[in-house]
Design an enzyme around this catalytic site. Structure first.
Site, short mmCIF file in Angstrom:
data_model
loop_
_atom_site.label_atom_id
_atom_site.label_comp_id
_atom_site.label_asym_id
_atom_site.label_seq_id
_atom_site.Cartn_x
_atom_site.Cartn_y
_atom_site.Cartn_z
NE ARG A 1 25.23 10.10 34.02
CZ ARG A 1 25.15 10.99 35.02
NH1 ARG A 1 25.04 10.57 36.26
NH2 ARG A 1 25.15 12.29 34.78
CG HIS A 2 32.50 8.19 31.35
ND1 HIS A 2 33.42 9.21 31.40
CD2 HIS A 2 32.25 7.85 32.64
CE1 HIS A 2 33.72 9.47 32.66
NE2 HIS A 2 33.03 8.65 33.44
NE ARG B 1 33.28 8.69 36.35
CZ ARG B 1 32.12 8.87 36.98
NH1 ARG B 1 32.08 8.98 38.29
NH2 ARG B 1 31.00 8.94 36.31
C1 LIG Z 1 33.86 12.83 41.39
C2 LIG Z 1 32.61 12.69 40.59
C3 LIG Z 1 31.38 12.81 41.18
C4 LIG Z 1 30.20 12.71 40.43
N1 LIG Z 1 28.99 12.82 41.03
C5 LIG Z 1 27.85 12.76 40.30
C6 LIG Z 1 26.57 12.92 40.91
O1 LIG Z 1 26.45 13.11 42.11
N2 LIG Z 1 25.47 12.85 40.13
C7 LIG Z 1 25.55 12.65 38.77
O2 LIG Z 1 24.51 12.65 38.09
N3 LIG Z 1 26.74 12.47 38.18
C8 LIG Z 1 27.89 12.52 38.90
N4 LIG Z 1 29.10 12.34 38.28
C9 LIG Z 1 29.13 12.00 36.86
C10 LIG Z 1 29.55 13.21 35.98
O3 LIG Z 1 28.64 14.27 36.11
C11 LIG Z 1 29.61 12.78 34.49
O4 LIG Z 1 28.31 12.38 34.07
C12 LIG Z 1 30.55 11.64 34.24
O5 LIG Z 1 31.75 11.79 34.96
C13 LIG Z 1 30.84 11.55 32.76
O6 LIG Z 1 31.69 12.63 32.44
P1 LIG Z 1 31.56 13.46 31.10
O7 LIG Z 1 30.19 14.01 30.94
O8 LIG Z 1 32.70 14.43 31.12
O9 LIG Z 1 31.87 12.30 30.04
P2 LIG Z 1 31.28 12.09 28.59
O10 LIG Z 1 29.81 11.96 28.63
O11 LIG Z 1 32.03 10.94 28.00
O12 LIG Z 1 31.64 13.42 27.84
C14 LIG Z 1 33.01 13.73 27.51
C15 LIG Z 1 33.14 15.21 27.27
O13 LIG Z 1 32.37 15.56 26.11
C16 LIG Z 1 31.79 16.85 26.31
N5 LIG Z 1 30.32 16.70 26.31
C17 LIG Z 1 29.62 15.56 26.45
N6 LIG Z 1 28.31 15.80 26.37
C18 LIG Z 1 28.18 17.13 26.23
C19 LIG Z 1 27.06 17.99 26.11
N7 LIG Z 1 25.83 17.55 26.16
N8 LIG Z 1 27.29 19.31 25.96
C20 LIG Z 1 28.54 19.80 25.93
N9 LIG Z 1 29.66 19.05 26.04
C21 LIG Z 1 29.47 17.72 26.18
C22 LIG Z 1 32.31 17.38 27.64
O14 LIG Z 1 33.49 18.11 27.41
C23 LIG Z 1 32.61 16.11 28.39
O15 LIG Z 1 33.56 16.28 29.45
C24 LIG Z 1 30.28 12.45 39.02
C25 LIG Z 1 31.55 12.30 38.43
C26 LIG Z 1 32.70 12.42 39.19
C27 LIG Z 1 34.04 12.25 38.50
#
Ligand SMILES: Cc1cc2nc3c(=O)[nH]c(=O)nc-3n(C[C@H](O)[C@H](O)[C@H](O)COP(=O)(O)OP(=O)(O)OC[C@H]3O[C@@H](n4cnc5c(N)ncnc54)[C@H](O)[C@@H]3O)c2cc1C
Length: 259
Positions: A100-101, A207
């Site tokens: 998901r990252h 995480r």
């Molecule tokens: C405690 C916890 C619980 C979670 N529970 C769920 C859940 O129930 N269901 C679920 O689907 N996911 C869940 N997640 C996953 C979460 O929503 C993120 O998908 C995942 O942690 C990846 O993080 P990110 O999007 O910040 O990382 P990356 O995709 O690596 O993105 C890094 C950063 O880039 C920027 N960025 C990336 N894409 C965009 C964009 N399109 N627009 C604007 N800025 C962007 C943001 O600043 C982002 O923080 C959970 C995560 C955590 C930590």
């Protein structure tokens, strides 16, 4: 089964190319003796922004320079340093969370469609010694799924059906897909991933201390232990702490990592 994480590729700075560039611009760089290649790469990239070499270079050490970059929110410079890892002994539920990252990560993962998983292992989602009743039920469930998977895969070996090559291939594809769909989230997977320093910091910050997810925390701890010697100043705001259930977590004491 426990997670295993190894670095398989890391940054290296070509100092002769850097020196050649600097002498073309009639300047020089006073380097810190204790900086690692990734830290030097980041410092060099950062200094090019203002050409802060020679007379324009402040007395800051490499670690002070990097701390100032992150303090100022100049995070894009951290993207120049990337590492590649091989991760194994983790579950498909873990890998689904990892992939998901989206930003600054690349992945290549073991295929469940083209690699026979008849002997695959499972990652226990909890401490089996502490919860023996749940562990017994869990083991029975995953083993029975593996048996059904093996039965379906065996059909491919036993198959004597007639027909043209195309329809036999189609049948084999169907059976492999059907078998794969039985594998549970706990199935072990192996994945190569590459990530830059900014992305790794973001991953650890969001995480590293996830409650109720011991596998995620185990991988975060392994990752931090590998990264701190690689680039101490990039990971100095992270530390490992024992949490209430006695397991470990990665805690972050810095400012924002991604913006
Ligand atoms: C405690 C916890 C619980 C979670 N529970 C769920 C859940 O129930 N269901 C679920 O689907 N996911 C869940 N997640 C996953 C979460 O929503 C993120 O998908 C995942 O942690 C990846 O993080 P990110 O999007 O910040 O990382 P990356 O995709 O690596 O993105 C890094 C950063 O880039 C920027 N960025 C990336 N894409 C965009 C964009 N399109 N627009 C604007 N800025 C962007 C943001 O600043 C982002 O923080 C959970 C995560 C955590 C930590």
């Amino acid at each position: 089964m426990q997670p295993s994480l190894r670095i398989i590729a890391r940054p290296s700075l070509d100092i002769s190319a850097v020196t050649e560039f600097l002498s073309e611009h009639a300047t020089e760089w006073r380097r810190s003796a204790d900086a690692t290649p990734s830290e030097e790469l980041i410092e060099f990239a950062g200094r090019v922004c203002y050409m802060s070499f020679g007379g324009r270079q402040s007395p800051r050490s490499n670690s002070e320079y990097i701390y100032n970059l992150t303090d100022q929110g100049h995070f894009s410079v951290l993207e120049h340093a990337s590492w590649s890892f091989i991760l194994s002994g983790v579950s498909r539920s873990f890998s689904h969370q990892l992939v998901r990252h989206r930003i600054g990560f690349s992945f290549s993962q073991l295929s469940q469609q083209y690699v026979d998983q008849r002997d695959i292992g499972f990652v226990e989602p909890f401490d089996a010694e502490r919860y023996p009743d749940a562990a017994r039920l869990w083991r029975r469930a995953v083993e029975s799924l593996r048996t059904e998977y093996q039965r379906l895969q065996q059909l491919l070996s036993d198959d004597t059906r007639m027909g043209d090559m195309e329809s036999r291939k189609e049948w084999a594809r169907f059976v492999r897909s059907a078998a794969r769909s039985l594998l549970p989230n706990a199935t072990e997977t192996r994945i190569v991933f590459t990530a830059n320093a900014r992305a790794l910091r973001h991953f650890l910050a969001v995480r590293g201390a996830t409650e109720g997810d011991p596998e995620m925390r185990k991988v975060a701890v392994l990752l931090l232990r590998l990264m701190q010697p690689e680039a101490p100043s990039l990971f100095s705001e992270f530390h490992i702490e024992t949490v209430s259930d006695g397991s470990l977590a990665v805690k972050y004491r810095g400012h924002s990592t991604a913006e």
